[in-house]
Enzyme design. Structure first.
Site, PDB file in Angstrom:
ATOM      1  CD  GLU A  50     -16.205  -4.821  -1.694  1.00  0.00           C
ATOM      2  OE1 GLU A  50     -16.069  -4.216  -0.770  1.00  0.00           O
ATOM      3  OE2 GLU A  50     -16.446  -6.295  -1.381  1.00  0.00           O
ATOM      4  CG  HIS A 105     -12.086  -3.005  22.842  1.00  0.00           C
ATOM      5  ND1 HIS A 105     -13.060  -3.574  21.786  1.00  0.00           N
ATOM      6  CD2 HIS A 105     -11.291  -4.086  23.069  1.00  0.00           C
ATOM      7  CE1 HIS A 105     -12.944  -4.833  21.760  1.00  0.00           C
ATOM      8  NE2 HIS A 105     -11.827  -5.286  22.568  1.00  0.00           N
ATOM      9  CB  CYS A 144     -23.269  -1.316   2.782  1.00  0.00           C
ATOM     10  SG  CYS A 144     -22.129  -2.332   1.799  1.00  0.00           S
ATOM     11  CG  ASP A 188     -12.610  -2.711  -0.324  1.00  0.00           C
ATOM     12  OD1 ASP A 188     -11.385  -2.243  -0.147  1.00  0.00           O
ATOM     13  OD2 ASP A 188     -13.166  -3.418   0.307  1.00  0.00           O
TER      14      ASP A 188
HETATM   15  C1  PEP Z   1     -16.639  -1.414   1.096  1.00  0.00           C
HETATM   16  O1  PEP Z   1     -15.666  -1.700   0.629  1.00  0.00           O
HETATM   17  O2  PEP Z   1     -17.174  -0.069   0.951  1.00  0.00           O
HETATM   18  C2  PEP Z   1     -17.313  -2.015   2.302  1.00  0.00           C
HETATM   19  C3  PEP Z   1     -18.589  -1.655   2.914  1.00  0.00           C
HETATM   20  O3  PEP Z   1     -16.622  -3.191   2.690  1.00  0.00           O
HETATM   21  P1  PEP Z   1     -15.603  -3.265   3.693  1.00  0.00           P
HETATM   22  O4  PEP Z   1     -15.482  -1.811   4.304  1.00  0.00           O
HETATM   23  O5  PEP Z   1     -15.825  -4.288   4.872  1.00  0.00           O
HETATM   24  O6  PEP Z   1     -14.060  -3.530   3.133  1.00  0.00           O
HETATM   25 MG    MG Z   2     -15.220  -3.672   0.952  1.00  0.00          MG
END
Ligand code: PEP
Ligand code: MG
Length: 575
Positions: free
Chosen positions: A450, A202, A521, A474
């Site tokens: 991913e 936090h 993302c 990932d």
């Molecule tokens: C990723 O794997 O790039 C992703 C955005 O998912 P997370 O980071 O939540 O695994």
């Molecule tokens: Mg991921």
């Protein structure tokens, strides 16, 4: 990582190297929060006849703490994160299961309530810490913090008052409890130099949100500083300078002035679209984990939500409040985000639990996996527990009537998973039809790319879904076979590995050929060098933490598409 290793490397007499937790540079007079004097908890046996009065004292102490927290919440209307912390604390204090556990132990052992409470809190916190899950482990601190307040009340022990910290101070402390971190929003804190603290704690999140430079893992910092000493905290390099000379102070002040000017300049990008210097428009979305963060995303100028990690809704304290996972509660959370975003695109990812994101809910029996990252996680878990999946899909489709929703499936490795999810979606839609509940039938359903498996068969998958989002975190981990959390192999975790770049390229081509949208993302979406490479490879939608949006917009505005393509070509042919 929960607690960063204590990196007490003293580079020279005055510079201590720690781990950066929030970037930026700050200078100020140090305010030392002394390591908490250990509370002495007496252990006394009591008579059965004393049980009631002890329990009454416990209930009164809980009430006092609840009242104090409620007052703080009242003062914190604009501080969402701190408010959430305090609201969680109220939930913890009300947790009937834990309170019953304390009461049972108290009545059985016939020991004073202070001793019992302290013992039970420690036991609970230890279980969370050894759960193997970073998020839950960090909640251990919350449990200790909130019930520590109850213990202080019971013992009439009121040690340090955080309110004494003056504006402009650099705080040096062992740790800052989540409830004390309210000071970060109340005062202008120049920097944080802490011995403990996880980089996703936090305190770290709050420090980032308030733009306070912070360095953690500074062994002995509370002893190395002296009252009145000037201290520089460089949250970008992770260096803390004690008692700097005049030239160093001058350099630091110049760096701060430059940073302020830079941040000010960036603000203009909040209300602008992301456009390259030759006019190509990008969409910049925010990654969020709670509905509250959608407000920050809006403020920072996000074009929408590119990734709502719903597992965070499921990851609050184990047995505290299972009702938060009900269809209605989920529906309310999703609806809130959709309404807040007011027609902007909102991509909500179905549960990505398991692996490193363990959840403790009644629906899922505890599973002991040797290799959880390769195990029953994300879409695999949802398909194994159809009731859980269906509840989430029902909540999502019901919420679809309130905005511009896209549903995203995590960790897809095979066509059959997309088909199984779609079959469940058909079931959900026909149920909603029968019940006469409104929903958007054409809500797009896409997947996270991913895994190497998904990226290699991207052409096949693209025919069966409405969009791709590249989860480069990932994708890198699984392609190179390197645990993204393991510091021992950090050097091998390379998003620019040719294999990763080729998989990204393959996914982009497949999406383009199938005429579906593709975004990124993962963390690559915001790191300056990878933003440029991704843009040059054809990515036009990027999703990142809200605070990074302006700087990515600014970065893109400095390049033309030709220049970006040249950068991407160089990355792809750098071997
Ligand atoms: C990723 O794997 O790039 C992703 C955005 O998912 P997370 O980071 O939540 O695994
Ligand atoms: Mg991921």
């Amino acid at each position: 990582m929960l607690f960063a290793p204590l990196a007490d490397i003293v580079i020279d007499m005055n510079i201590i190297q720690g781990v950066s937790a929030s970037s930026g540079i700050g200078i100020g007079t140090v305010f030392i929060i002394p390591d908490t004097v250990k509370r002495v908890i007496p252990q006394q046996t009591i008579e059965k006849s004393e049980l009631d009065s002890g329990w009454k004292r416990f209930c009164n102490a809980v009430k006092t703490v609840q009242l104090n927290i409620a007052m703080s919440i009242g003062e914190l209307l604009k501080d969402d994160l701190q408010r959430i912390i305090f609201e969680t604390y109220q939930l913890m204090l009300d947790d009937p299961v834990f309170v019953q556990q304390v009461r049972t132990a108290y009545e059985k052992d016939l020991l004073n309530i202070e001793y019992i409470l302290d013992r039970e809190v420690k036991g609970y916190a230890d279980r969370l810490r050894t759960s193997g899950n970073e998020y839950l482990a960090e909640r251990a601190t919350d449990i200790e913090d909130v019930f520590g307040r109850v213990l202080n009340e019971l013992l009439d022990y009121h040690p340090f008052n955080i309110e004494q910290v003056p504006d402009g101070a650099v705080i040096a402390a062992r740790a800052i409890s989540p409830s004390d971190s309210v000071i970060l929003s109340k005062r202008k804190i120049a920097g944080l130099a802490l011995i403990e603290g996880g980089v996703s704690s936090h305190v770290a999140i709050l420090a980032k949100n308030y733009g306070i430079p912070a360095v953690f893992a500074l062994n002995n910092i509370t002893q190395l500083v002296k009252p009145g000493m000037t201290v520089i905290v460089d949250g970008t390099t992770g260096e803390v300078t004690l008692d700097p000379d005049e030239q160093t102070i001058k350099n630091c002040k110049e760096a701060i002035a430059a940073e302020i000017a830079h941040q000010k300049a960036l603000k203009v990008f909040r209300n602008r679209s992301a456009v390259t210097k030759d006019g190509t428009v990008f969409k910049i979305y925010a990654n969020i984990g709670t509905p509250e963060e959608a407000e920050i995303a809006l403020k920072e100028g996000a074009d929408g939500i590119g990734l709502f990690r719903t597992e965070f809704l499921f990851m609050s304290e184990s047995h505290l409040d299972q009702s938060r996972l009900s269809e209605d509660a989920q529906f309310e959370s999703y609806k809130r985000v959709l309404e807040l975003m007011n027609g902007k695109s909102v991509t909500i990812r179905t549960l990505d639990a398991g692996g490193d994101k363990l959840i403790d809910i009644d629906e899922i029996p505890k599973i002991d996996e040797k290799n959880p990252i390769m195990g029953l996680r994300a879409i695999r878990l949802s398909l194994k527990y159809p009731h859980l999946f269906k509840t989430q899909l029902r909540a999502l489709f019901r919420a679809s009537a309130y905005g511009n929703l896209r549903i995203m499936l995590p960790l897809i490795t095979d066509v059959s998973q997309v088909e199984a999810a779609k079959s469940m979606i058909r079931k959900v839609k026909s149920e909603l039809d029968e019940e006469g509940l409104p929903y958007k039938a054409d809500t797009p359903v896409g997947i996270m790319v991913e895994t190497a498996a998904a990226a290699v068969i991207a052409d096949v998958l693209a025919k069966r879904c409405d969009f791709f989002s590249l989860g480069t975190n990932d994708l890198t981990q699984y392609t190179i076979g390197v645990d993204r959390e393991n510091q021992q192999v950090t050097a091998l975790y390379n998003e620019f590995h040719l294999s990763v770049l080729r998989l990204i390229k393959n996914s982009i081509s497949a999406a383009e050929k199938a005429g579906i949208g593709i975004s990124v993302c993962g963390e690559m979406a915001a790191r300056p060098n990878s933003v440029l490479t991704l843009a040059g490879m054809g990515i036009r939608r990027l999703s990142m933490s809200a605070k990074q949006i302006s700087s990515v917009k600014e970065l893109l505005s400095r390049f033309s598409i030709n220049e970006l393509q040249a950068i991407a070509e160089k990355s792809l042919h750098s071997y």
